[in-house]
Scaffold this motif. Structure first.
Motif, PDB file in Angstrom:
ATOM      1  N   LYS A 295      24.301   2.133  -1.239  1.00  9.32           N
ATOM      2  CA  LYS A 295      24.217   3.359  -2.644  1.00  9.32           C
ATOM      3  C   LYS A 295      23.971   3.591  -3.922  1.00  9.32           C
ATOM      4  CE  LYS A 295      29.135   0.440  -1.459  1.00  9.32           C
ATOM      5  NZ  LYS A 295      30.308  -0.495  -2.290  1.00  9.32           N
ATOM      6  N   SER A 296      22.530   3.108  -3.398  1.00 11.73           N
ATOM      7  CA  SER A 296      21.659   2.862  -5.462  1.00 11.73           C
ATOM      8  C   SER A 296      20.595   2.786  -3.860  1.00 11.73           C
ATOM      9  CB  SER A 296      21.525   1.810  -5.704  1.00 11.73           C
ATOM     10  OG  SER A 296      20.877   1.718  -6.524  1.00 11.73           O
ATOM     11  N   LEU A 297      19.881   3.798  -4.107  1.00  9.43           N
ATOM     12  CA  LEU A 297      18.335   3.318  -2.859  1.00  9.43           C
ATOM     13  C   LEU A 297      17.586   2.736  -4.027  1.00  9.43           C
ATOM     14  CD1 LEU A 297      18.414   7.435  -2.683  1.00  9.43           C
ATOM     15  CD2 LEU A 297      18.126   5.815  -1.096  1.00  9.43           C
ATOM     16  N   ARG A 298      17.409   2.993  -5.109  1.00  7.34           N
ATOM     17  CA  ARG A 298      16.653   1.850  -5.852  1.00  7.34           C
ATOM     18  C   ARG A 298      16.646   0.680  -5.820  1.00  7.34           C
ATOM     19  NH1 ARG A 298      15.512   2.734 -11.937  1.00  7.34           N
ATOM     20  NH2 ARG A 298      14.976   5.488 -11.729  1.00  7.34           N
ATOM     21  N   SER A 299      17.724  -0.116  -5.832  1.00  7.88           N
ATOM     22  CA  SER A 299      18.100  -1.492  -5.650  1.00  7.88           C
ATOM     23  C   SER A 299      17.970  -1.773  -4.046  1.00  7.88           C
ATOM     24  CB  SER A 299      20.082  -1.744  -5.851  1.00  7.88           C
ATOM     25  OG  SER A 299      20.260  -3.196  -5.710  1.00  7.88           O
ATOM     26  N   ARG A 300      18.285  -0.409  -3.263  1.00  8.32           N
ATOM     27  CA  ARG A 300      18.507  -1.935  -2.004  1.00  8.32           C
ATOM     28  C   ARG A 300      16.457  -1.599  -1.301  1.00  8.32           C
ATOM     29  NH1 ARG A 300      20.960  -1.323   3.009  1.00  8.32           N
ATOM     30  NH2 ARG A 300      22.255  -2.527   1.320  1.00  8.32           N
ATOM     31  N   LEU A 301      15.825  -0.145  -2.036  1.00 10.24           N
ATOM     32  CA  LEU A 301      14.591  -0.005  -1.011  1.00 10.24           C
ATOM     33  C   LEU A 301      13.402  -1.032  -2.164  1.00 10.24           C
ATOM     34  CD1 LEU A 301      13.375   3.104  -0.972  1.00 10.24           C
ATOM     35  CD2 LEU A 301      14.205   1.815   0.228  1.00 10.24           C
TER      36      LEU A 301
ATOM     37  N   THR B 200       0.405  -0.888  -0.027  1.00 11.17           N
ATOM     38  CA  THR B 200      -0.137  -0.358   0.293  1.00 11.17           C
ATOM     39  C   THR B 200       0.730   1.152   0.190  1.00 11.17           C
ATOM     40  OG1 THR B 200      -0.292  -0.204   2.356  1.00 11.17           O
ATOM     41  CG2 THR B 200      -1.957  -1.209   1.519  1.00 11.17           C
ATOM     42  N   TYR B 201       2.550   1.150   0.623  1.00 14.27           N
ATOM     43  CA  TYR B 201       2.929   2.339   0.584  1.00 14.27           C
ATOM     44  C   TYR B 201       3.786   1.916  -0.570  1.00 14.27           C
ATOM     45  CZ  TYR B 201       6.149  -0.214   4.262  1.00 14.27           C
ATOM     46  OH  TYR B 201       6.609  -0.451   4.756  1.00 14.27           O
ATOM     47  N   ARG B 202       3.987   0.832  -1.384  1.00 12.25           N
ATOM     48  CA  ARG B 202       5.263   0.804  -2.123  1.00 12.25           C
ATOM     49  C   ARG B 202       5.797   2.276  -3.453  1.00 12.25           C
ATOM     50  NH1 ARG B 202       6.858  -4.290  -5.444  1.00 12.25           N
ATOM     51  NH2 ARG B 202       8.983  -3.426  -6.477  1.00 12.25           N
ATOM     52  N   PRO B 203       6.903   2.623  -3.562  1.00  8.97           N
ATOM     53  CA  PRO B 203       7.379   4.230  -4.154  1.00  8.97           C
ATOM     54  C   PRO B 203       6.758   3.503  -5.608  1.00  8.97           C
ATOM     55  CG  PRO B 203       8.385   4.017  -2.738  1.00  8.97           C
ATOM     56  CD  PRO B 203       7.627   2.527  -2.571  1.00  8.97           C
ATOM     57  N   ALA B 204       6.048   3.892  -6.606  1.00  8.69           N
ATOM     58  CA  ALA B 204       6.008   3.580  -7.919  1.00  8.69           C
ATOM     59  C   ALA B 204       6.703   3.670  -8.719  1.00  8.69           C
ATOM     60  CB  ALA B 204       5.311   5.282  -8.917  1.00  8.69           C
ATOM     61  N   PRO B 205       7.114   2.420  -9.168  1.00 14.31           N
ATOM     62  CA  PRO B 205       8.120   1.913 -10.188  1.00 14.31           C
ATOM     63  C   PRO B 205       9.306   3.330 -10.934  1.00 14.31           C
ATOM     64  CG  PRO B 205       6.374   0.591 -10.864  1.00 14.31           C
ATOM     65  CD  PRO B 205       5.670   1.325  -9.930  1.00 14.31           C
ATOM     66  N   GLY B 206      10.032   2.777 -10.717  1.00 13.31           N
ATOM     67  CA  GLY B 206      11.171   3.779 -11.045  1.00 13.31           C
ATOM     68  C   GLY B 206      10.802   5.442 -10.972  1.00 13.31           C
ATOM     69  N   SER B 207      10.298   6.266  -9.794  1.00 15.64           N
ATOM     70  CA  SER B 207      10.305   6.993  -8.537  1.00 15.64           C
ATOM     71  C   SER B 207      11.578   6.609  -7.602  1.00 15.64           C
ATOM     72  CB  SER B 207       9.101   7.194  -8.217  1.00 15.64           C
ATOM     73  OG  SER B 207       8.459   6.118  -7.358  1.00 15.64           O
ATOM     74  N   ILE B 208      11.586   5.555  -7.324  1.00 15.77           N
ATOM     75  CA  ILE B 208      13.583   5.934  -6.746  1.00 15.77           C
ATOM     76  C   ILE B 208      14.593   6.412  -7.271  1.00 15.77           C
ATOM     77  CG2 ILE B 208      14.792   4.945  -5.159  1.00 15.77           C
ATOM     78  CD1 ILE B 208      11.952   2.694  -4.664  1.00 15.77           C
ATOM     79  N   PRO B 209      14.985   6.838  -7.159  1.00 17.89           N
ATOM     80  CA  PRO B 209      15.913   7.843  -7.596  1.00 17.89           C
ATOM     81  C   PRO B 209      17.597   5.827  -7.504  1.00 17.89           C
ATOM     82  CG  PRO B 209      16.668   8.364  -5.321  1.00 17.89           C
ATOM     83  CD  PRO B 209      15.090   7.856  -5.796  1.00 17.89           C
ATOM     84  N   VAL B 210      18.356   6.429  -8.923  1.00 10.85           N
ATOM     85  CA  VAL B 210      19.806   5.305  -7.879  1.00 10.85           C
ATOM     86  C   VAL B 210      20.650   5.668  -7.639  1.00 10.85           C
ATOM     87  CG1 VAL B 210      18.481   4.163 -10.540  1.00 10.85           C
ATOM     88  CG2 VAL B 210      20.607   6.217 -10.723  1.00 10.85           C
ATOM     89  N   GLU B 211      20.735   7.459  -7.608  1.00 12.14           N
ATOM     90  CA  GLU B 211      21.874   7.579  -6.186  1.00 12.14           C
ATOM     91  C   GLU B 211      21.916   7.162  -4.986  1.00 12.14           C
ATOM     92  OE1 GLU B 211      20.853  10.232  -9.810  1.00 12.14           O
ATOM     93  OE2 GLU B 211      19.774   9.510  -8.084  1.00 12.14           O
ATOM     94  N   PRO B 212      23.361   7.449  -4.739  1.00 16.19           N
ATOM     95  CA  PRO B 212      23.728   6.571  -3.248  1.00 16.19           C
ATOM     96  C   PRO B 212      22.468   7.920  -2.431  1.00 16.19           C
ATOM     97  CG  PRO B 212      25.214   7.739  -4.189  1.00 16.19           C
ATOM     98  CD  PRO B 212      24.688   7.950  -5.089  1.00 16.19           C
ATOM     99  N   GLY B 213      22.312   7.426  -0.882  1.00 18.40           N
ATOM    100  CA  GLY B 213      21.416   8.122  -0.050  1.00 18.40           C
ATOM    101  C   GLY B 213      20.467   7.579   0.924  1.00 18.40           C
ATOM    102  N   VAL B 214      20.290   7.764   1.996  1.00 15.37           N
ATOM    103  CA  VAL B 214      19.681   8.224   2.736  1.00 15.37           C
ATOM    104  C   VAL B 214      18.303   7.543   2.940  1.00 15.37           C
ATOM    105  CG1 VAL B 214      19.419   7.954   5.262  1.00 15.37           C
ATOM    106  CG2 VAL B 214      21.886   8.581   4.030  1.00 15.37           C
ATOM    107  N   TYR B 215      17.465   6.832   3.697  1.00 17.22           N
ATOM    108  CA  TYR B 215      16.330   6.351   3.704  1.00 17.22           C
ATOM    109  C   TYR B 215      15.371   6.056   5.150  1.00 17.22           C
ATOM    110  CZ  TYR B 215      17.410   1.202   3.724  1.00 17.22           C
ATOM    111  OH  TYR B 215      18.436   0.328   3.848  1.00 17.22           O
ATOM    112  N   ARG B 216      14.145   6.207   5.167  1.00 21.14           N
ATOM    113  CA  ARG B 216      13.268   6.449   6.440  1.00 21.14           C
ATOM    114  C   ARG B 216      12.297   5.875   6.470  1.00 21.14           C
ATOM    115  NH1 ARG B 216      13.829  13.055   7.946  1.00 21.14           N
ATOM    116  NH2 ARG B 216      12.860  13.238   6.635  1.00 21.14           N
ATOM    117  N   PHE B 217      11.585   4.512   7.464  1.00 23.02           N
ATOM    118  CA  PHE B 217      10.550   4.084   7.454  1.00 23.02           C
ATOM    119  C   PHE B 217       9.582   4.509   7.895  1.00 23.02           C
ATOM    120  CE2 PHE B 217      12.563   1.129   4.541  1.00 23.02           C
ATOM    121  CZ  PHE B 217      11.616   0.626   3.377  1.00 23.02           C
ATOM    122  N   ARG B 218       8.640   4.765   8.341  1.00 24.93           N
ATOM    123  CA  ARG B 218       7.892   5.894   9.100  1.00 24.93           C
ATOM    124  C   ARG B 218       6.374   4.796   9.315  1.00 24.93           C
ATOM    125  NH1 ARG B 218       8.645  11.029  10.758  1.00 24.93           N
ATOM    126  NH2 ARG B 218       9.422  12.229   8.981  1.00 24.93           N
ATOM    127  N   ASP B 219       6.079   4.604  10.757  1.00 19.11           N
ATOM    128  CA  ASP B 219       4.865   4.219  11.191  1.00 19.11           C
ATOM    129  C   ASP B 219       3.665   4.194  10.913  1.00 19.11           C
ATOM    130  OD1 ASP B 219       4.611   5.340  13.101  1.00 19.11           O
ATOM    131  OD2 ASP B 219       5.061   4.644  14.712  1.00 19.11           O
TER     132      ASP B 219
END
Length: 660
Positions: free
Chosen positions: A37-43, A6-25
């Motif tokens: 290193k790659s936000l798209r691959s990890r998420l 229900t909260y999965r980001p749309a395909p292709g909307s996640i960047p491939v660059e390195p970064g930091v992500y947060r999950f919220r309840d």
């Protein structure tokens, strides 16, 4: 429970660059922070196959309600941002290597005129030099007891030092030559500081010079036939050598390093660190942590990366070291394996230290042997933890299950909050709220409440106070739910963004019904409310005429009693501090010309009103800003007879009249 799709980001909307992500309840509270290193691959790996995830990772993604990310330029920036966010939000699914006051250090207060040697826990301060950490406080006291024979430096508190300075008589340590007694001027401030600096040099590893100096003085005393002094110096040399024997030499080249090792199973990992300074083991620490929530990252390389980031980030945040010898980041960090981003980690650690840090895997010799010793310690720690946890976890699970069955709850109350009121005949009314999660106290979520004074009998006051605290606590919950993205003041995490499963009040039917009425007014229906009465330990349920009697030997009742008693202790402590402040202020309020700052200075100087009453005018005028007239007015306000009323003054006046 949210569905990750229900909260999965749309395909292709996640960047491939390195970064930091947060999950919220669903309440907006950050529950996990990670980097990639790659936000798209990890998420994408979190949503590919939820059933195939590790249990802790699956629990995290099903507890979350949204995910967000921030793109950075380099992986070193990602390391720093991840550490900052973990520290700010304290996510419950992240590993935290906390120093919960378990590891004391030996502190030397070089920022004082007469430096003090003491056991210390907490954040580092400027001008203070630290040695350790030690496994136990008694190990520090044993070291001090052995070395103060040779280095008789001050170990007393500021109050004891000041008192003996006033009475001009040293304490017992001064009489037995384990303190040079600077309080009575036996040594000057410069001589005492020289003793303290020699003590620091010895603990810093400069032992050979000090032993040679003592042996040279011993031989000189023997040549001068001063055999008594020679014997004392001989015993001092023996004491230093015995102290050195307690610190095993592991590296002959005087290496400064931290040796890290892990032992893990599917769910948890034990971490052990040996701190080696000057070639000697100066301290040891250990933690038991739950494994990572990142899919596919439960390997030892990931454990190493998370430990280095969290531990040294927290140690550097303590700050305030007096010199480089107390730098929390050593020149070398020896680990069992190198993570994939070891170069970036070494760069980040070097930035924390201010000079180059080497990250290595020991291959042979003494360093490999010590690494194996640390690994065996980690394995033993994990085995002991699993044996202890089996008993503790079973008891807590039984207690929560017993509460669920006795109260007919839909699920076990994993979060329980309890409220207690404290006052004396309706004055200084305060309340406490304590939080237990999984049957254990979560002290970071404890709260105090100052209650508005209410007229009437004590019983009605307690009921009204319970209602007020309940309204304030759950109004906060509703506000946080309505504004999930609002940042808490001063960057603090929002502790009450989700409600408890069980809300306990200290009292009977009136208190319980008052709390339930508040929840009904606020429209909160998913929180169970009970009351625990002290007299017969009955459990009261809203709108029920008779209480529920739980078996006296039930684990559930034991847990409820423990929570109630903890709330009572917390409320009493706050009430006493508030009442003490009020009584102190009211006693001195009538003194003309004595403002708030000077009242605080007086209480701080003497420690209490009782000691202030025992002080003389001269002692009170020693406080900055207090004159003779004000000092006499203070004593008069406290009911102390003035000096003009003393018998000596009356006799003197009578003699003057007779002679006249």
């Amino acid at each position: 429970m949210p569905d990750p799709s229900t909260y999965r980001p749309a395909p292709g909307s996640i960047p491939v660059e390195p970064g930091v992500y947060r999950f919220r309840d669903p309440h907006g509270r950050v529950i996990y922070v990670g980097k990639a290193k790659s936000l798209r691959s990890r998420l994408n790996s979190y949503f590919a196959d939820v059933a195939g995830l590790a249990p802790r990772t699956r629990q995290m993604v099903t507890a979350a309600g949204s995910v967000e990310w921030t793109v950075v330029s380099t992986e070193v920036e990602a390391l720093q941002l991840e550490y900052n966010w973990i520290k700010e939000f304290d996510p419950r699914f992240n590993i935290r290597y906390r120093d919960d006051k378990s590891y004391p250090v030996l502190a030397v207060t070089l920022n004082e005129e007469y430096p003090r040697l003491m056991v210390y826990r907490g954040a580092r301060r400027k001008g203070v030099r630290y040695f350790g950490p030690y496994s136990h406080a008694w190990a520090i006291r044993e070291t001090l007891d052995l070395l103060t024979r040779v280095f008789p430096a001050r170990t007393c508190s500021a109050g004891v030092f000041k008192r003996h300075r006033q009475i001009e008589r040293p304490c017992l340590l001064g009489y037995i030559d384990k303190c040079s007694a600077p309080c009575v001027g036996r040594v000057s401030a410069e001589e005492h500081r020289r003793i303290v600096l020699d003590f620091c040099d010895f603990l810093a590893g400069k032992t050979d010079r000090l032993i040679r100096d003592l042996e040279r003085q011993m031989n000189a005393a023997a040549e001068q036939l001063d055999f008594e002094r020679a014997a004392r110096l001989r015993d001092d040399v023996g004491a230093l050598k015995r102290a050195l024997e307690k610190q095993t030499v592991v590296f002959g080249d005087g290496t400064d390093a931290d040796v890290v090792a892990f032992a893990d199973d599917e769910l948890e990992a034990a971490v052990q660190v040996f701190h080696v300074r000057g070639g000697r083991v100066r301290g040891q620490r250990g933690w038991i942590v739950e494994k990572s929530s990142e899919p596919g990252d439960d390997s030892q390389e990931q454990l190493v990366e998370q430990f280095l980031t969290q531990f040294y980030g927290d140690q550097a945040a303590l700050g305030g070291a007096a010199d480089e010898s107390t730098n929390p980041v050593p020149r070398q960090v020896l680990v069992p394996c190198l993570p994939g981003n070891s170069d970036e980690l070494a760069t980040w650690l070097s930035g924390l230290r201010g000079s180059r840090v080497s990250l290595r895997v020991p291959q042979r010799g003494d360093k490999r042997a010590l690494a194996e010793t640390v690994r065996r310690n980690a394995q033993d720690a994990l085995a002991q933890h699993k044996l202890k946890r089996a008993g503790d976890f079973t008891a807590r699970t039984a207690a929560l299950q017993n509460i669920q069955d006795s109260l007919g709850l839909a699920e076990a109350p994993l979060r329980i909050e309890c409220v207690d009121i404290s006052h004396v005949q309706g004055t200084d009314v305060v309340a406490s709220l304590v939080v237990f999660e999984d049957g254990l106290p979560r002290k970071s979520d404890y709260r105090h409440y100052a209650i508005r004074e209410a007229a009437g009998d004590g019983r009605s006051d307690d009921v009204a106070s319970i209602a007020e605290v309940t309204r304030r606590r759950f109004y906060r919950h509703l506000h946080d739910t309505a504004h999930p993205t609002e940042v808490a003041p001063e960057g603090k995490s929002r502790k009450f963004a989700y409600p408890p499963n069980l809300y306990v009040v200290d009292g009977g039917a009136p208190q319980v019904n008052a709390a339930q009425a508040v929840l009904d007014d606020l429209g909160i229906t998913d929180v169970a409310v009970i009351g625990l009465a002290k007299r017969l330990e009955e459990v009261w349920v809203p709108a029920e005429p008779d209480p529920l009697i739980m078996p006296r030997n039930s684990e559930g009742l034991y847990l409820l009693q423990r929570i109630r008693d903890e709330a009572h202790r917390f409320a009493i402590a706050y009430h006493r501090s508030k009442r003490s402040k009020r009584m102190t202020a009211s006693a001195l309020d009538s003194v003309r010309g004595l403002g708030e700052h000077r009242r605080k200075a007086l209480v701080t100087h003497f420690g209490s009103v009782a000691r202030l009453k025992q002080a003389s005018v001269e002692e009170i005028t020693a406080v900055p800003g207090i004159g003779v007239a004000t000092a006499r007015a203070v004593l008069e306000a406290l009911g102390v007879p003035s000096q003009s009323d003393a018998p000596e003054a009356v006799i003197g006046n009578d003699q003057d009249k007779v002679s006249g």
